[in-house]
Design an enzyme around this catalytic site. Structure first.
Site, PDB file in Angstrom:
ATOM      1  N   LYS A 199      -1.576   1.698   3.018  1.00  4.97           N
ATOM      2  CA  LYS A 199      -1.315   1.031   4.294  1.00  4.97           C
ATOM      3  C   LYS A 199      -1.263  -0.496   4.117  1.00  4.97           C
ATOM      4  CE  LYS A 199      -1.252   5.105   6.182  1.00  4.97           C
ATOM      5  NZ  LYS A 199      -2.349   5.955   6.538  1.00  4.97           N
TER       6      LYS A 199
HETATM    7  C1  PLP Z   1      -2.902   7.311   6.903  1.00  8.39           C
HETATM    8  C2  PLP Z   1      -2.790   8.006   8.201  1.00  8.39           C
HETATM    9  C3  PLP Z   1      -3.889   8.542   8.891  1.00  8.39           C
HETATM   10  C4  PLP Z   1      -5.249   8.708   8.287  1.00  8.39           C
HETATM   11  O1  PLP Z   1      -5.789   7.648   7.671  1.00  8.39           O
HETATM   12  P1  PLP Z   1      -6.888   7.813   6.521  1.00  8.39           P
HETATM   13  O2  PLP Z   1      -7.404   6.404   6.430  1.00  8.39           O
HETATM   14  O3  PLP Z   1      -6.188   8.263   5.292  1.00  8.39           O
HETATM   15  O4  PLP Z   1      -7.929   8.766   6.981  1.00  8.39           O
HETATM   16  C5  PLP Z   1      -3.696   9.057  10.158  1.00  8.39           C
HETATM   17  N1  PLP Z   1      -2.480   9.091  10.723  1.00  8.39           N
HETATM   18  C6  PLP Z   1      -1.389   8.627  10.093  1.00  8.39           C
HETATM   19  C7  PLP Z   1      -0.069   8.690  10.775  1.00  8.39           C
HETATM   20  C8  PLP Z   1      -1.507   8.090   8.803  1.00  8.39           C
HETATM   21  O5  PLP Z   1      -0.418   7.669   8.156  1.00  8.39           O
END
Ligand code: PLP
Length: 399
Positions: A199
């Site tokens: 991210k």
């Molecule tokens: C990455 C992601 C999550 C979850 O995040 P984590 O930090 O990996 O638990 C939830 N929703 C979407 C759309 C994502 O891309």
């Protein structure tokens, strides 16, 4: 005469590049290492003053009144859903073009996810389809700002029909995205972020919820710490060892180590968004006119946070999407797929009785979508190699 071999690598040609290009990758600067090291040598390793500073900085960046930091984007979704006080049978409308965590959070809290269609061009939750799926049991709508393109939250609020239908934004892709002049999260009832390494900003693992509601923020602070009435630091400050357990919570606390990394990364958010937008603009220009390649429909390139760069592989090729991904990978372009249609994965087939054909638009999008590499550390040449690979594959397999 030099004959350039333009056969795709998967057909025996030479790959467009030597080193594999991932679809996404974190960047860690020396300043990040120094920030983590400083915390490592200090007194607080678990949730402490650096988590507080990280939350303050996230409030500044998003403009949100309150931010609660937790230890994953999934925990953020869970904490947000916990504030809905769902009862069995209560429904939350979710797109099926998303990561499993979005709908799973509804199940954690005993609610029922109701899947709705996405728009075939923007890949965002379709508000008209949402309106058709609203019932008297609908308690919330959970749009996903897919790829970082902010969805029109007000349209879902009207689709919900009643003022007590809460909008929970899964903004895991959209840190720093701007819709109609406002940063995502600035005025949200609930908007969740992820700090997974792929991210925009990472804490290793981590997440946060932005909310305009002081009451929901209080609930989530408690929820991340087992449901206890106070945190250790508060008890130390008041010289007391007593506490009460007010509800069933979890240990969703982020460490100060993770927060130090996130805080240091956050200082580069604007620069990294600028680079993502620049790369996206280059893709949009260079892919234009290549037959069968359809990028996400985006009205405002600069409001988009460009977590990923999705395209649809259209008709007119002798290979399908999976064949296209394999061909790209043979060129050492590590394309990926976001996502498999969530309603057709085993858990949701078994729990909710979902079947193919239930969401025809989403199923078509999911069968044609793929993610091209995009991350701030990527060079212009890296991007050119992706476009060259796409062009070669399309030229070879055109019908
Ligand atoms: C990455 C992601 C999550 C979850 O995040 P984590 O930090 O990996 O638990 C939830 N929703 C979407 C759309 C994502 O891309």
């Amino acid at each position: 005469m030099i004959v350039v071999d333009r056969r795709p690598a998967i057909e025996g040609g030479t790959p467009v590049r030597e080193r594999p290009l991932p679809y996404g990758r974190h960047t860690v600067a020396q300043a990040d290492v120094d920030a983590v090291t400083a915390v490592l040598r200090g007194d607080w390793l678990t949730t402490g003053p650096t988590v507080d500073r990280f939350a303050d900085e996230l409030r500044r960046v998003t403009g949100a009144a309150h931010v609660v930091v937790v230890n994953s984007g999934t925990a953020a979704l869970h904490a947000a859903c916990a504030t809905l006080d769902l009862r069995p049978g209560d429904e939350v409308i979710v797109p099926a073009l998303t990561f499993a965590a979005s709908a799973n959070a509804v199940l954690y809290e005993g609610g029922t996810p109701v899947f709705a269609e996405v728009d075939s061009r923007t890949f965002l939750l379709d508000s008209a389809d949402v309106a058709r799926r609203v019932t008297e049991r609908t308690r919330a709508i959970m749009p996903v700002h897919y790829a970082g393109l902010p969805a029109d939250v007000r349209a879902y609020a009207s689709a919900g029909g009643r003022s007590d239908v809460v909008i929970v934004e899964d903004a895991a892709h959209a840190l720093g995205a701007v819709w109609d002049g406002a940063v995502v999260g600035a005025s949200s009832e609930l908007a969740t972020f992820s700090f997974h390494p792929v991210k925009h900003v990472t804490t290793g693992e981590g997440g946060a919820v932005a909310t305009r509601s002081a009451a929901r923020a209080q609930r989530m602070l408690r929820f991340r710490n087992h449901g206890l009435s106070s945190e250790v630091r508060g008890r130390e400050a008041q010289r007391t060892w007593q506490y009460d357990l007010l509800e069933l919570g979890y240990n969703y606390r982020l460490s100060d180590l993770g927060a130090a990394l996130g805080l240091s990364q956050l200082a580069r958010l604007e620069a990294s968004l600028r680079r993502r937008r620049q790369l996206a603009r280059m893709y949009l220009e260079q892919l234009r006119g290549i037959p069968a390649i359809v990028p996400q429909a985006v009205a405002d390139v600069d409001g988009h946070a460009w977590h990923i760069f999705p395209i649809l592989v259209g008709e007119g090729l002798r290979i399908d999407r999976d064949g296209f991904v394999r061909a790209l990978r043979a060129e050492r372009i590590l394309a990926n797929v976001h996502y498999a249609p969530l309603h057709l994965l085993s858990l949701y087939r078994e729990r909710l009785g979902c079947r193919p054909g239930m969401l025809p638009v989403t199923e078509l999008v999911c069968s044609r979508i793929l993610t091209l590499p995009l991350y701030p550390g990527m060079t212009d040449d890296d991007l050119a190699s992706v476009v060259e690979a796409v062009r070669r594959i399309v030229d070879f397999y055109r019908t």
